[in-house]
Write an enzyme that holds these catalytic residues in place. Structure first.
Site, mmCIF file in Angstrom:
data_model
loop_
_atom_site.group_PDB
_atom_site.id
_atom_site.type_symbol
_atom_site.label_atom_id
_atom_site.label_comp_id
_atom_site.label_asym_id
_atom_site.label_seq_id
_atom_site.Cartn_x
_atom_site.Cartn_y
_atom_site.Cartn_z
ATOM 1 N N SER A 167 0.848 -1.176 0.000
ATOM 2 C CA SER A 167 0.000 0.000 0.000
ATOM 3 C C SER A 167 0.898 1.246 0.000
ATOM 4 O O SER A 167 1.813 1.332 -0.799
ATOM 5 C CB SER A 167 -0.946 -0.052 1.200
ATOM 6 O OG SER A 167 -2.102 0.704 0.977
ATOM 7 N N ASP A 429 -8.689 -5.282 -6.394
ATOM 8 C CA ASP A 429 -8.236 -4.177 -5.552
ATOM 9 C C ASP A 429 -8.499 -2.845 -6.245
ATOM 10 O O ASP A 429 -7.929 -2.575 -7.309
ATOM 11 C CB ASP A 429 -6.741 -4.330 -5.280
ATOM 12 C CG ASP A 429 -6.203 -3.259 -4.354
ATOM 13 O OD1 ASP A 429 -7.007 -2.501 -3.786
ATOM 14 O OD2 ASP A 429 -4.969 -3.181 -4.197
ATOM 15 N N HIS A 454 -6.311 -6.382 -2.107
ATOM 16 C CA HIS A 454 -5.220 -5.531 -1.655
ATOM 17 C C HIS A 454 -4.139 -6.338 -0.942
ATOM 18 O O HIS A 454 -4.404 -7.037 0.031
ATOM 19 C CB HIS A 454 -5.801 -4.474 -0.704
ATOM 20 C CG HIS A 454 -4.983 -3.246 -0.565
ATOM 21 N ND1 HIS A 454 -4.611 -2.457 -1.626
ATOM 22 C CD2 HIS A 454 -4.464 -2.635 0.537
ATOM 23 C CE1 HIS A 454 -3.913 -1.419 -1.194
ATOM 24 N NE2 HIS A 454 -3.810 -1.515 0.119
#
Length: 486
Positions: A167, A429, A454
């Site tokens: 991320s 995602d 994710h």
């Protein structure tokens, strides 16, 4: 006071944009207790407050962790970049992908906590004046300084250093390699957004497509329910009904469009929670009842009434499953929470810090401005106004927009220049729209994982993993192993 869910704080920042590195490490602490003292104890690094000031800078202590359980002399150094959350240690006893790579390659593990998150607090408060030292550029300078000094002090100057992250942490890992290829031999960015975007309307478009893939009628019913609710909030005579139907904690007060937008943001993220398993498997501990099957079964069941009526059933299921007495509807309360600049070291939050970065660097505002998604009521102007109300009038729409533009210009956005960087993303995602999903070159490969969400490739290996996910992990390892031999 009744137990209310603090929706905005969950929804805007970390619910679905969790730091993979942080989640991976947090789960890792459940391992062998005998390894805790050796591998989980906090270490501290003397760091500059402002790397870009010519004046004499103050110093502060940045937290990091070290794990040498797999290290073989001369092996690579894996530097895990923590993102917008606290880092909690490194355990060798969990079979996370990075652990597997480290064991196979004899790597030393290091984890560096991001400034202003967790215990790494440079100024002792979260005032807007202090947060001017919070930026990805300062964080990148922290990484460089840390890598240089630790390599010198521990005799690791000739080892190959690899940055990892997921991320936002993945973004920093990628940018570390791009900006400092002389210090980092390679980088792996899992679900890393490398393009800042002010109006991230694509996020909710992906949610709509996930719902449609499950049941084509589901997003249609959700869209109708939201349209009805928006209309009801325009007429005061319906307030009491909405309050009762959704068991709101306080009476509805619509003094401006932002009050409506706040309530609608809450409702949108209720739906997000029900599709969490499709988009982010890192979110653990949620009741089994909160799933896409129950959401779409209820939303397409005409016997439950209108789409609005069906959606109230979803809200009731959520409250019952989460043991929440009521749902928050107070924009002013949430504004006060976001504006709180005090620092409670026993319960350090990260919402204010991450929102500051969104308002100054990244945007990432999940709006309903696209027609190709099932929600209503949260335009871009709502988030821009929130920036100004939380941090001050100088944080205007123009300033936020300039910040996003400057970020892309500095890092390059989608125009990646560099080599030996692996980009992994899952097809489910929403953040893949801001990442690299196709090979740029032989030395800038993309690993696109069908049906995954994710940071899926970072999760510990499981018997239920798809063939695509297993192959993706192996592909990343093979590429990394090849690069490290060069």
């Amino acid at each position: 006071m009744a137990r209310a869910l603090r929706w905005l704080l969950l929804s805007l920042f970390l619910l679905l944009f969790c730091s993979c590195a942080q989640s991976f490490l947090k789960r890792g602490t459940r391992g062998d207790p005998s390894s805790t003292a050796k591998h989980h104890s906090s270490r501290w690094f003397k760091q500059r407050l402002d790397h870009f000031s010519k004046k004499r800078s103050r110093f502060w202590l940045q937290r990091y962790f070290l794990n040498d359980a797999f290290y073989k002399p001369g092996g690579p150094v894996f530097l895990i970049i923590s993102g917008e959350a606290a880092a909690t240690g490194i355990s060798p006893s969990r079979s996370f992908t990075w652990n597997t790579y480290a064991k196979s390659l004899g790597a030393l593990f290091l984890l560096l906590e991001h400034r202003f998150y967790g215990k790494s607090q440079p100024t002792g408060d979260l005032s807007t004046a202090s947060l001017r030292y919070l930026s990805s550029r300062q964080a990148l300078a922290d990484i460089v300084n840390f890598r240089t000094e630790i390599a010198r002090k521990r005799g690791l100057t000739k080892n190959k250093w690899v940055t990892f992250g997921g991320s936002y942490g993945g973004s920093l890992a990628v940018w570390s390699r791009i900006k400092h290829p002389n210090l980092f031999a390679a980088a792996v960015g899992s679900s890393a957004p490398i393009q800042a975007k002010l109006n991230f309307y694509e996020y909710n478009e992906v949610i709509g497509r996930i719902l449609s893939a499950h049941n084509s009628e589901c997003p249609k019913a959700v869209k109708e329910a939201f349209a009805i609710l928006v209309q009801m909030l325009k007429r005061r005579k319906y307030y009491s009904k909405v309050e009762k139907d959704f068991m709101l904690c306080e009476p509805i007060k619509i003094n401006s469009p932002k009050d409506t937008a706040f309530l609608m943001t809450n409702m949108i993220h209720l739906v997000h929670l029900f599709v969490r398993k499709q988009i982010n498997k890192f979110i653990k501990g949620e009741p089994e009842e909160i799933n896409i099957d129950n959401l779409c079964d209820s939303m397409t069941d005409a016997s439950l009434g209108s789409p609005y009526d069906r959606f109230t059933k979803i809200a009731h299921l959520f409250r019952k499953s989460k043991h929440v007495d009521c749902l928050s509807a107070s924009y002013s309360d949430e504004l006060a929470e976001l504006s709180n600049s005090s620092l409670d070291y026993l319960r350090i939050k990260n919402e204010r810090q991450w929102f500051y970065q969104c308002c100054t660097e990244f945007g990432f505002f999940e709006t309903t401005d696209s027609k190709n998604q099932p929600f209503s009521g949260t335009p871009l102007r709502y988030f821009l106004q929130l920036c100004s109300e939380v941090f001050g009038p100088e944080f205007s729409s123009d300033l936020v927009a300039r910040g996003v533009k400057t970020t892309n210009k500095y890092y390059g956005g989608f125009n990646v220049n560099g080599s030996k960087i692996i980009f992994s993303n899952g097809s489910n995602d929403p953040w893949r729209y801001l990442g690299i999903t196709k090979d740029i070159s032989k030395d800038l490969p993309a690993v696109f994982i069908k049906g995954e969400g994710h940071c899926a490739d970072v999760l510990e290996q499981n018997d239920t993993d798809s063939a695509e996910l297993i192959q993706a992990r192996e592909k990343i390892f093979q590429i990394l192993q090849k690069w490290l031999k060069q």
